[in-house]
Design a protein around this motif. Structure first.
Motif, PDB file in Angstrom:
ATOM      1  N   ARG A 174       0.829  -1.210   0.000  1.00 15.79           N
ATOM      2  CA  ARG A 174       0.000   0.000   0.000  1.00 15.79           C
ATOM      3  C   ARG A 174       0.861   1.258   0.000  1.00 15.79           C
ATOM      4  NH1 ARG A 174      -4.713   0.617   4.136  1.00 15.79           N
ATOM      5  NH2 ARG A 174      -4.936   2.453   2.797  1.00 15.79           N
ATOM      6  N   TYR A 175       1.978   1.197   0.718  1.00 19.16           N
ATOM      7  CA  TYR A 175       2.895   2.345   0.761  1.00 19.16           C
ATOM      8  C   TYR A 175       3.408   2.676  -0.639  1.00 19.16           C
ATOM      9  CZ  TYR A 175       7.285   4.869   1.445  1.00 19.16           C
ATOM     10  OH  TYR A 175       8.309   5.771   1.342  1.00 19.16           O
ATOM     11  N   GLU A 208       2.052   1.779  -3.489  1.00 13.76           N
ATOM     12  CA  GLU A 208       0.949   2.151  -4.369  1.00 13.76           C
ATOM     13  C   GLU A 208       0.533   3.605  -4.189  1.00 13.76           C
ATOM     14  OE1 GLU A 208      -1.294  -2.189  -4.837  1.00 13.76           O
ATOM     15  OE2 GLU A 208      -1.937  -0.775  -3.280  1.00 13.76           O
ATOM     16  N   LYS A 209       0.738   4.144  -3.004  1.00 10.82           N
ATOM     17  CA  LYS A 209       0.351   5.527  -2.730  1.00 10.82           C
ATOM     18  C   LYS A 209       1.397   6.546  -3.174  1.00 10.82           C
ATOM     19  CE  LYS A 209      -2.747   4.782   1.217  1.00 10.82           C
ATOM     20  NZ  LYS A 209      -2.977   5.074   2.650  1.00 10.82           N
ATOM     21  N   LYS A 210       2.611   6.074  -3.486  1.00 11.64           N
ATOM     22  CA  LYS A 210       3.672   7.000  -3.860  1.00 11.64           C
ATOM     23  C   LYS A 210       3.368   7.632  -5.216  1.00 11.64           C
ATOM     24  CE  LYS A 210       8.018   6.223  -2.917  1.00 11.64           C
ATOM     25  NZ  LYS A 210       8.249   7.162  -1.811  1.00 11.64           N
ATOM     26  N   ASP A 211       3.783   8.869  -5.379  1.00 14.46           N
ATOM     27  CA  ASP A 211       3.643   9.585  -6.647  1.00 14.46           C
ATOM     28  C   ASP A 211       4.697   9.054  -7.614  1.00 14.46           C
ATOM     29  OD1 ASP A 211       3.747  11.366  -8.767  1.00 14.46           O
ATOM     30  OD2 ASP A 211       3.337  13.110  -7.522  1.00 14.46           O
TER      31      ASP A 211
END
Length: 268
Positions: free
Chosen positions: A146-147, A149-152
């Motif tokens: 999830r970490y 996947e959330k990164k730009d």
């Protein structure tokens, strides 16, 4: 190919030439053989080339038994060389792959003639004990996924590439595709547990093979100062810095890198 108990994906390019060493390319952290796609075409007419996906990355096995340490990665590279019956090799390592190649060169000066480090990592200590402890928490791999996947994504690419014009959809897809495998995140946690610190100066001093250090002046991931420090610690080394270049040297300056590799090996 199965090497040291783990299934390895590798690519073979180029042609064997008498008296020419074999080139073995080792990618960096969060990367794969894809990172050498622009560099290989400039070298494949003169050399036999093998590019490896390290265990846990790319298309190689995401093993839950492999020890993901730099030392063990180096042993795997040497086992690959032995399995392929390669007599003389030049190792080309990018980022973390550069540290692995230096480790392998120290272990086997007979088969490793030279090393090319492309923005090689260096002088990193062990992963913090708090992160190593966290890697054992149940379901932590889901949180890591999830970490990421959330990164730009664009911000990540802008950090590693100086010229943003190079970033296109095929490039983004090539680097992001391996991250869609959930087991990738499980192996990242094992890497956090197993990764020891980089080689000490006293260990680097023992590497007698010639080492070429190639760097980007705008590298935000592994700054030029790391290369300058490596140059001091490696007894037989030279360094070149490319201006207006970031961390992904094989992508940003493939023609120039290839030319410097050929010169370093002694064919130009």
């Amino acid at each position: 190919m199965r090497i040291n108990g783990v299934q390895i994906y590798y690519e073979k390019h180029g042609h064997a030439h008498q008296n020419h060493p074999v080139l073995i390319m080792v990618h960096g952290y969060l990367s794969s053989t894809f990172s050498f796609r622009s560099l290989i075409p400039y070298l494949k007419e003169q050399y036999n080339i093998y590019a490896l996906d390290l265990p846990g990355f790319g298309q190689s096995e995401k093993s839950m038994t492999f020890v993901y340490s730099l030392d063990n990665y180096a042993k795997l590279v040497l086992a690959f060389i032995e399995a392929m019956n390669i007599k003389h090799a030049v190792l080309i390592g990018h980022s973390m792959g550069g540290q692995i190649c230096l480790n392998a060169a120290k272990k086997d000066p007979e088969h490793i003639l030279r090393v090319v480090c492309l923005s090689a990592s260096g002088y990193m200590g062990k992963v913090k004990s708090s992160l190593r402890f966290a890697s054992y928490i149940p379901f932590m791999s889901y949180y890591v996924k999830r970490y990421f996947e959330k990164k730009d994504v664009m911000k990540v690419f802008l950090d590693v590439v100086h010229d943003k014009e190079l970033i296109d959809e095929p490039m983004k897809e090539g680097y992001l595709k391996p991250m869609r495998d959930f087991n990738f995140y499980r192996t990242l946690l094992r890497l956090a547990r197993h990764r020891e610190g980089d080689m000490y100066s006293s260990e680097l001093n023992q590497i007698k093979q010639p080492v070429l250090l190639l760097w980007g002046s705008e590298d935000k991931i592994v700054p030029v100062s790391i290369g300058e420090r490596l140059k001091k610690d490696l007894p037989c080394s030279e360094m070149k810095v490319y201006q207006n270049t970031g961390h992904l040297l094989p992508e940003e300056k493939p023609a120039e890198v290839a030319k410097d590799i050929q010169r370093f090996i002694g064919l130009t």
